[in-house]
Design a protein around this motif. Sequence first.
Motif, PDB file in Angstrom:
ATOM      1  N   ALA A   1      38.910  29.371  44.981  1.00 30.44           N
ATOM      2  CA  ALA A   1      37.959  28.553  44.238  1.00 30.44           C
ATOM      3  C   ALA A   1      37.821  28.967  42.781  1.00 30.44           C
ATOM      4  O   ALA A   1      37.543  28.141  41.912  1.00 30.44           O
ATOM      5  CB  ALA A   1      36.587  28.627  44.903  1.00 30.44           C
ATOM      6  N   TYR A   2      37.973  30.259  42.515  1.00 30.53           N
ATOM      7  CA  TYR A   2      37.763  30.766  41.157  1.00 30.53           C
ATOM      8  C   TYR A   2      39.072  31.219  40.541  1.00 30.53           C
ATOM      9  O   TYR A   2      39.854  31.934  41.188  1.00 30.53           O
ATOM     10  CB  TYR A   2      36.784  31.939  41.158  1.00 30.53           C
ATOM     11  CG  TYR A   2      35.391  31.602  41.630  1.00 30.53           C
ATOM     12  CD1 TYR A   2      34.549  32.588  42.140  1.00 30.53           C
ATOM     13  CD2 TYR A   2      34.896  30.300  41.558  1.00 30.53           C
ATOM     14  CE1 TYR A   2      33.267  32.279  42.568  1.00 30.53           C
ATOM     15  CE2 TYR A   2      33.618  29.987  41.991  1.00 30.53           C
ATOM     16  CZ  TYR A   2      32.809  30.981  42.494  1.00 30.53           C
ATOM     17  OH  TYR A   2      31.540  30.672  42.916  1.00 30.53           O
ATOM     18  N   TRP A   3      39.263  30.832  39.287  1.00 36.53           N
ATOM     19  CA  TRP A   3      40.494  31.152  38.579  1.00 36.53           C
ATOM     20  C   TRP A   3      40.180  31.625  37.162  1.00 36.53           C
ATOM     21  O   TRP A   3      39.246  31.139  36.527  1.00 36.53           O
ATOM     22  CB  TRP A   3      41.379  29.904  38.474  1.00 36.53           C
ATOM     23  CG  TRP A   3      41.933  29.468  39.790  1.00 36.53           C
ATOM     24  CD1 TRP A   3      41.332  28.667  40.710  1.00 36.53           C
ATOM     25  CD2 TRP A   3      43.201  29.824  40.348  1.00 36.53           C
ATOM     26  NE1 TRP A   3      42.148  28.503  41.802  1.00 36.53           N
ATOM     27  CE2 TRP A   3      43.299  29.199  41.610  1.00 36.53           C
ATOM     28  CE3 TRP A   3      44.264  30.622  39.909  1.00 36.53           C
ATOM     29  CZ2 TRP A   3      44.418  29.340  42.436  1.00 36.53           C
ATOM     30  CZ3 TRP A   3      45.373  30.760  40.726  1.00 36.53           C
ATOM     31  CH2 TRP A   3      45.438  30.120  41.971  1.00 36.53           C
TER      32      TRP A   3
ATOM     33  N   THR B   1      31.982  37.712  42.573  1.00 34.74           N
ATOM     34  CA  THR B   1      33.374  37.339  42.791  1.00 34.74           C
ATOM     35  C   THR B   1      34.166  38.521  43.338  1.00 34.74           C
ATOM     36  O   THR B   1      35.087  38.348  44.152  1.00 34.74           O
ATOM     37  CB  THR B   1      33.999  36.841  41.478  1.00 34.74           C
ATOM     38  OG1 THR B   1      33.194  35.770  40.968  1.00 34.74           O
ATOM     39  CG2 THR B   1      35.409  36.365  41.680  1.00 34.74           C
TER      40      THR B   1
ATOM     41  N   SER C   1      34.654  38.878  47.070  1.00 31.77           N
ATOM     42  CA  SER C   1      35.286  37.716  47.699  1.00 31.77           C
ATOM     43  C   SER C   1      36.059  38.093  48.950  1.00 31.77           C
ATOM     44  O   SER C   1      36.432  39.246  49.150  1.00 31.77           O
ATOM     45  CB  SER C   1      36.249  37.038  46.717  1.00 31.77           C
ATOM     46  OG  SER C   1      35.567  36.501  45.630  1.00 31.77           O
TER      47      SER C   1
ATOM     48  N   ALA D   1      36.163  40.891  36.910  1.00 28.65           N
ATOM     49  CA  ALA D   1      35.393  39.951  37.718  1.00 28.65           C
ATOM     50  C   ALA D   1      33.901  40.260  37.649  1.00 28.65           C
ATOM     51  O   ALA D   1      33.518  41.399  37.390  1.00 28.65           O
ATOM     52  CB  ALA D   1      35.861  40.030  39.169  1.00 28.65           C
TER      53      ALA D   1
ATOM     54  N   ALA E   1      42.819  35.134  40.777  1.00 35.97           N
ATOM     55  CA  ALA E   1      42.027  34.158  41.510  1.00 35.97           C
ATOM     56  C   ALA E   1      41.249  34.829  42.629  1.00 35.97           C
ATOM     57  O   ALA E   1      41.637  35.897  43.113  1.00 35.97           O
ATOM     58  CB  ALA E   1      42.927  33.073  42.080  1.00 35.97           C
TER      59      ALA E   1
ATOM     60  N   GLN F   1      30.494  28.613  34.425  1.00 32.25           N
ATOM     61  CA  GLN F   1      30.318  30.053  34.500  1.00 32.25           C
ATOM     62  C   GLN F   1      31.684  30.716  34.656  1.00 32.25           C
ATOM     63  O   GLN F   1      32.490  30.306  35.464  1.00 32.25           O
ATOM     64  CB  GLN F   1      29.431  30.417  35.692  1.00 32.25           C
ATOM     65  CG  GLN F   1      29.119  31.892  35.790  1.00 32.25           C
ATOM     66  CD  GLN F   1      28.161  32.203  36.932  1.00 32.25           C
ATOM     67  OE1 GLN F   1      27.709  31.298  37.625  1.00 32.25           O
ATOM     68  NE2 GLN F   1      27.871  33.470  37.121  1.00 32.25           N
TER      69      GLN F   1
ATOM     70  N   HIS G   1      33.987  33.544  35.905  1.00 34.63           N
ATOM     71  CA  HIS G   1      33.992  34.543  36.959  1.00 34.63           C
ATOM     72  C   HIS G   1      35.094  35.575  36.807  1.00 34.63           C
ATOM     73  O   HIS G   1      34.964  36.702  37.290  1.00 34.63           O
ATOM     74  CB  HIS G   1      34.158  33.845  38.318  1.00 34.63           C
ATOM     75  CG  HIS G   1      33.042  32.924  38.666  1.00 34.63           C
ATOM     76  ND1 HIS G   1      31.833  33.396  39.153  1.00 34.63           N
ATOM     77  CD2 HIS G   1      32.927  31.583  38.608  1.00 34.63           C
ATOM     78  CE1 HIS G   1      31.030  32.359  39.387  1.00 34.63           C
ATOM     79  NE2 HIS G   1      31.661  31.249  39.051  1.00 34.63           N
TER      80      HIS G   1
END
Length: 124
Positions: free
Chosen positions: A112-114, A28, A31, A24, A97, A1, A3
């Motif tokens: 965690a998300y990039w 996300t 965050s 985003a 990120a 997925q 993000h």
Amino acid sequence: QVHLVESGGGSVQTGGSLSVSCAADEYTWRSYCMGWFRQATGKEREGVVSINPGGVVIRYDDSVKGRFAISRDEANFTLHLQMNSLKAEDTDRYYCAANIDGGNCFVPSEFAYWGLGAQVTVSS
């Protein structure tokens, strides 16, 4: 997925300006913190700037203070990075990120998300 999706960047001469943006998804966007990082080939990824959900900047790297500005577009869940007075040493791939779990907001391993990144090239 997916993000986070970056856009912008490009090439400019020393002293010029560029911007990068990061779209985003809503989850996300909420965050613990989000940030911009950069990495050149063969080098470690380093923090540029991070921001909390309230729009308060947590930290700028000393190398970009006074030249770069991060902002949040709440209506569009988009993070922006305006880069002015660019130098050759700013040439890197820039990554957006999101840190969803808390902890340090300037350490890449905490995020965690990039996104896939956007290239910024500054020539002298």
